[in-house]
Design a protein around this motif. Structure first.
Motif, PDB file in Angstrom:
ATOM      1  N   TRP A  79       0.850  -1.234   0.076  1.00  0.00           N
ATOM      2  CA  TRP A  79      -0.109   0.028  -0.080  1.00  0.00           C
ATOM      3  C   TRP A  79       0.818   1.210  -0.058  1.00  0.00           C
ATOM      4  CZ3 TRP A  79      -3.333  -1.755   4.791  1.00  0.00           C
ATOM      5  CH2 TRP A  79      -4.047  -3.025   4.410  1.00  0.00           C
ATOM      6  N   THR A  80       0.393   2.306  -0.480  1.00  0.00           N
ATOM      7  CA  THR A  80       1.258   3.660  -0.572  1.00  0.00           C
ATOM      8  C   THR A  80      -0.010   4.483   0.233  1.00  0.00           C
ATOM      9  OG1 THR A  80       0.307   4.008  -2.728  1.00  0.00           O
ATOM     10  CG2 THR A  80       2.540   3.129  -2.461  1.00  0.00           C
ATOM     11  N   ARG A  81      -1.126   4.314   0.081  1.00  0.00           N
ATOM     12  CA  ARG A  81      -2.046   5.354   0.725  1.00  0.00           C
ATOM     13  C   ARG A  81      -3.127   4.727   1.152  1.00  0.00           C
ATOM     14  NH1 ARG A  81      -1.310  11.121  -0.190  1.00  0.00           N
ATOM     15  NH2 ARG A  81      -3.143  12.525   0.575  1.00  0.00           N
ATOM     16  N   VAL A  82      -3.967   5.095   2.134  1.00  0.00           N
ATOM     17  CA  VAL A  82      -4.891   4.603   2.727  1.00  0.00           C
ATOM     18  C   VAL A  82      -6.018   5.344   3.381  1.00  0.00           C
ATOM     19  CG1 VAL A  82      -4.200   2.154   3.102  1.00  0.00           C
ATOM     20  CG2 VAL A  82      -4.056   3.732   4.815  1.00  0.00           C
ATOM     21  N   ARG A  83      -7.262   5.092   3.409  1.00  0.00           N
ATOM     22  CA  ARG A  83      -8.357   5.978   4.109  1.00  0.00           C
ATOM     23  C   ARG A  83      -9.064   4.891   5.129  1.00  0.00           C
ATOM     24  NH1 ARG A  83     -11.162  10.857   4.060  1.00  0.00           N
ATOM     25  NH2 ARG A  83      -9.978  11.581   2.236  1.00  0.00           N
ATOM     26  N   ILE A  84      -9.064   5.419   6.463  1.00  0.00           N
ATOM     27  CA  ILE A  84      -9.468   4.598   7.571  1.00  0.00           C
ATOM     28  C   ILE A  84     -10.730   5.578   7.838  1.00  0.00           C
ATOM     29  CG2 ILE A  84      -9.284   3.552   9.543  1.00  0.00           C
ATOM     30  CD1 ILE A  84      -6.224   3.080   8.918  1.00  0.00           C
ATOM     31  N   GLY A  85     -12.089   5.095   7.644  1.00  0.00           N
ATOM     32  CA  GLY A  85     -13.170   6.133   8.143  1.00  0.00           C
ATOM     33  C   GLY A  85     -12.890   7.245   7.109  1.00  0.00           C
ATOM     34  N   ASP A  86     -12.775   8.487   7.771  1.00  0.00           N
ATOM     35  CA  ASP A  86     -12.654   9.713   7.187  1.00  0.00           C
ATOM     36  C   ASP A  86     -11.254  10.212   6.994  1.00  0.00           C
ATOM     37  OD1 ASP A  86     -15.417   9.925   6.576  1.00  0.00           O
ATOM     38  OD2 ASP A  86     -15.889  10.765   8.494  1.00  0.00           O
ATOM     39  N   VAL A  87     -10.168   9.272   7.713  1.00  0.00           N
ATOM     40  CA  VAL A  87      -9.001   9.836   7.688  1.00  0.00           C
ATOM     41  C   VAL A  87      -8.049   9.201   6.664  1.00  0.00           C
ATOM     42  CG1 VAL A  87      -6.979  10.433   9.158  1.00  0.00           C
ATOM     43  CG2 VAL A  87      -9.298  10.250  10.100  1.00  0.00           C
ATOM     44  N   GLU A  88      -7.286   9.984   6.209  1.00  0.00           N
ATOM     45  CA  GLU A  88      -6.292   9.750   4.945  1.00  0.00           C
ATOM     46  C   GLU A  88      -5.011   9.477   5.820  1.00  0.00           C
ATOM     47  OE1 GLU A  88      -6.085   8.845   0.593  1.00  0.00           O
ATOM     48  OE2 GLU A  88      -7.776   9.806   1.879  1.00  0.00           O
ATOM     49  N   PHE A  89      -4.136   8.492   5.092  1.00  0.00           N
ATOM     50  CA  PHE A  89      -2.700   8.252   5.663  1.00  0.00           C
ATOM     51  C   PHE A  89      -1.901   7.946   4.416  1.00  0.00           C
ATOM     52  CE2 PHE A  89      -5.729   6.914   9.039  1.00  0.00           C
ATOM     53  CZ  PHE A  89      -5.130   7.396  10.045  1.00  0.00           C
ATOM     54  N   ARG A  90      -0.746   8.386   4.436  1.00  0.00           N
ATOM     55  CA  ARG A  90       0.397   7.847   3.608  1.00  0.00           C
ATOM     56  C   ARG A  90       0.957   6.529   4.303  1.00  0.00           C
ATOM     57  NH1 ARG A  90       3.249  12.815   4.067  1.00  0.00           N
ATOM     58  NH2 ARG A  90       4.802  11.849   4.774  1.00  0.00           N
ATOM     59  N   VAL A  91       1.388   5.551   3.529  1.00  0.00           N
ATOM     60  CA  VAL A  91       2.182   4.398   3.968  1.00  0.00           C
ATOM     61  C   VAL A  91       3.540   4.732   3.767  1.00  0.00           C
ATOM     62  CG1 VAL A  91       2.336   1.966   4.016  1.00  0.00           C
ATOM     63  CG2 VAL A  91      -0.022   3.039   3.739  1.00  0.00           C
ATOM     64  N   GLU A  92       4.461   4.754   4.680  1.00  0.00           N
ATOM     65  CA  GLU A  92       5.726   5.447   4.423  1.00  0.00           C
ATOM     66  C   GLU A  92       6.757   4.161   4.329  1.00  0.00           C
ATOM     67  OE1 GLU A  92       6.736   8.059   3.095  1.00  0.00           O
ATOM     68  OE2 GLU A  92       4.701   9.318   3.269  1.00  0.00           O
ATOM     69  N   GLY A  93       6.238   2.971   4.682  1.00  0.00           N
ATOM     70  CA  GLY A  93       7.052   1.807   4.252  1.00  0.00           C
ATOM     71  C   GLY A  93       6.818   0.958   5.577  1.00  0.00           C
ATOM     72  N   CYS A  94       7.576  -0.183   5.420  1.00  0.00           N
ATOM     73  CA  CYS A  94       7.393  -1.171   6.455  1.00  0.00           C
ATOM     74  C   CYS A  94       8.348  -1.012   7.481  1.00  0.00           C
ATOM     75  CB  CYS A  94       8.165  -2.512   5.737  1.00  0.00           C
ATOM     76  SG  CYS A  94       7.289  -2.973   4.286  1.00  0.00           S
ATOM     77  N   CYS A  95       7.784  -1.623   8.636  1.00  0.00           N
ATOM     78  CA  CYS A  95       8.456  -1.637   9.884  1.00  0.00           C
ATOM     79  C   CYS A  95       9.618  -2.629  10.395  1.00  0.00           C
ATOM     80  CB  CYS A  95       7.622  -1.342  11.036  1.00  0.00           C
ATOM     81  SG  CYS A  95       8.076  -0.935  12.675  1.00  0.00           S
ATOM     82  N   ASP A  96      10.701  -2.287  10.289  1.00  0.00           N
ATOM     83  CA  ASP A  96      11.905  -3.505  10.952  1.00  0.00           C
ATOM     84  C   ASP A  96      11.754  -3.592  12.488  1.00  0.00           C
ATOM     85  OD1 ASP A  96      12.892  -0.542  10.658  1.00  0.00           O
ATOM     86  OD2 ASP A  96      14.516  -1.326  11.638  1.00  0.00           O
TER      87      ASP A  96
ATOM     88  N   ALA B 280     -11.929   4.876  14.491  1.00  0.00           N
ATOM     89  CA  ALA B 280     -12.681   4.069  15.505  1.00  0.00           C
ATOM     90  C   ALA B 280     -12.753   2.897  14.936  1.00  0.00           C
ATOM     91  CB  ALA B 280     -14.232   4.433  15.626  1.00  0.00           C
ATOM     92  N   VAL B 281     -12.739   1.722  15.985  1.00  0.00           N
ATOM     93  CA  VAL B 281     -13.093   0.049  15.492  1.00  0.00           C
ATOM     94  C   VAL B 281     -14.353   0.021  14.883  1.00  0.00           C
ATOM     95  CG1 VAL B 281     -13.434  -2.039  16.723  1.00  0.00           C
ATOM     96  CG2 VAL B 281     -11.945  -0.422  17.689  1.00  0.00           C
ATOM     97  N   GLY B 282     -14.423  -0.590  13.647  1.00  0.00           N
ATOM     98  CA  GLY B 282     -15.276  -0.850  12.747  1.00  0.00           C
ATOM     99  C   GLY B 282     -15.204   0.087  11.504  1.00  0.00           C
ATOM    100  N   ASP B 283     -14.391   1.253  11.588  1.00  0.00           N
ATOM    101  CA  ASP B 283     -14.137   2.240  10.381  1.00  0.00           C
ATOM    102  C   ASP B 283     -13.757   1.257   9.217  1.00  0.00           C
ATOM    103  OD1 ASP B 283     -14.988   4.378  11.568  1.00  0.00           O
ATOM    104  OD2 ASP B 283     -12.903   5.257  11.741  1.00  0.00           O
ATOM    105  N   ALA B 284     -14.182   1.338   7.852  1.00  0.00           N
ATOM    106  CA  ALA B 284     -13.806   0.659   6.656  1.00  0.00           C
ATOM    107  C   ALA B 284     -12.447   1.214   6.280  1.00  0.00           C
ATOM    108  CB  ALA B 284     -14.717   0.843   5.515  1.00  0.00           C
ATOM    109  N   LEU B 285     -11.502   0.276   5.627  1.00  0.00           N
ATOM    110  CA  LEU B 285     -10.173   0.751   5.172  1.00  0.00           C
ATOM    111  C   LEU B 285     -10.261   0.764   3.685  1.00  0.00           C
ATOM    112  CD1 LEU B 285      -6.593  -0.034   6.495  1.00  0.00           C
ATOM    113  CD2 LEU B 285      -7.260  -0.828   4.245  1.00  0.00           C
ATOM    114  N   HIS B 286      -9.955   1.770   2.971  1.00  0.00           N
ATOM    115  CA  HIS B 286      -9.985   1.724   1.769  1.00  0.00           C
ATOM    116  C   HIS B 286      -8.443   2.075   1.001  1.00  0.00           C
ATOM    117  CE1 HIS B 286     -14.177   1.524   1.433  1.00  0.00           C
ATOM    118  NE2 HIS B 286     -14.424   2.587   2.305  1.00  0.00           N
ATOM    119  N   VAL B 287      -7.910   1.269   0.460  1.00  0.00           N
ATOM    120  CA  VAL B 287      -6.461   1.359  -0.177  1.00  0.00           C
ATOM    121  C   VAL B 287      -6.680   2.094  -1.485  1.00  0.00           C
ATOM    122  CG1 VAL B 287      -4.665   0.092  -0.997  1.00  0.00           C
ATOM    123  CG2 VAL B 287      -5.948  -0.991   0.621  1.00  0.00           C
ATOM    124  N   HIS B 288      -5.748   3.189  -1.555  1.00  0.00           N
ATOM    125  CA  HIS B 288      -5.692   4.099  -2.624  1.00  0.00           C
ATOM    126  C   HIS B 288      -4.413   3.765  -3.289  1.00  0.00           C
ATOM    127  CE1 HIS B 288      -9.313   6.053  -1.311  1.00  0.00           C
ATOM    128  NE2 HIS B 288      -8.717   6.517  -0.284  1.00  0.00           N
TER     129      HIS B 288
END
Length: 280
Positions: free
Chosen positions: A203-220, A271-279
């Protein structure tokens, strides 16, 4: 996909806890990792060095105050106000420089439970600490006293596969089947369901509920994941299994780092139950 858990860690390396929802701020979830533990010289002290920190509880309160210990344990808990107006002290957190000391009572509370002199400090201005460019940071990105990014997201499907791999490896070695690894070992802020393990790494960008997030990479992942959050005993998992099946660039990987992208249309909470959409 949907959000199945939201977790807050008020003090860096203390135990976290689930909440039904949380406000999303540019630097992470409200109440998450604005407090930390340092030694008398200001060097950060985490559960990597002191496993027992993971057994301590803290709850964020109004106006950035904190309750150390469980609320039901009135005799053993301590209310700590955010130390506004106090003289800052030097701390060794990268790109932080200074923090505000919580005071002698809080220091004594933690020191008594860990068995060495320690201090509790508070980050007064999370906008002052930037996300490192090599962790995907852009101008204006900031974070709390977390290691690398404002938020960490992990997937239930990925954990299920990791446990299956660990069990398969144990059988191959002739060992007893290991107890399933729990998500708390990885200290995520957000947990999602899903059908495809490790799909989040693409993923590079996701929306959870109404909030947008950048995915900045994997976590070591580091040795802190090898501490059982229930017993506080250190073992070989999950690093042993990750090293065999999830090793790249000399590191082991689980979960992805997120940066909030907040604008006028954002609900600024998840919030728990919010939909996640991958952009992307």
């Amino acid at each position: 996909m949907q959000l199945t858990r939201v977790r807050i860690h008020p003090v860096k390396s203390f135990a976290g806890f689930d909440v039904p929802s949380a406000t999303v701020l540019p630097w992470g979830l409200a109440g998450d990792r604005r407090w930390a533990v340092v030694d008398p010289e200001g060097a950060p002290v985490t559960a990597r060095e002191e496993n027992a920190l993971l057994g301590l509880a803290a709850t964020p309160l109004a106006d950035d105050a904190l309750r150390l210990g469980e609320e039901r344990d009135a005799a053993g808990s301590l209310l700590v106000a955010a130390p506004r107006g106090t003289e800052p002290v030097a701390v060794g957190h990268s790109r932080q420089g200074t923090a505000l000391p919580a005071g002698g009572e809080a220091d004594a509370w933690i020191s008594a439970r860990i068995g060495r002199p320690l201090r509790l400090v508070w980050q007064p201005d999370p906008t002052a600490r930037t996300v490192k460019p090599d962790y995907g940071g852009r101008p204006g990105d900031s974070l709390t006293l977390a290691d690398a990014s404002p938020l960490l997201l992990a997937s239930e499907a990925s954990l299920t596969l990791l446990n299956e791999l660990a069990a398969g490896d144990a059988a191959e070695r002739g060992d007893a089947e290991p107890a399933p690894l729990v998500m708390e070992r990885f200290r995520p802020n957000l947990v999602v369901d899903g059908e495809t393990p490790f799909a989040e790494e693409a993923w590079t960008r996701v929306r959870i509920g109404d909030v947008e997030f950048r995915v900045e990479g994997c976590c070591d992942r580091c040795v802190m994941t090898t501490i059982d959050p229930g017993t506080l005993v250190r073992g070989k998992e999950p690093i042993r299994t990750l090293a065999r099946h999830r090793r790249r660039e000399g590191k082991t990987w689980f979960g992805v780092r997120l940066v909030p992208v907040l604008d006028a249309s954002s609900g600024d909470s998840v919030a728990v139950g919010d939909a996640l959409h991958v952009h992307g």
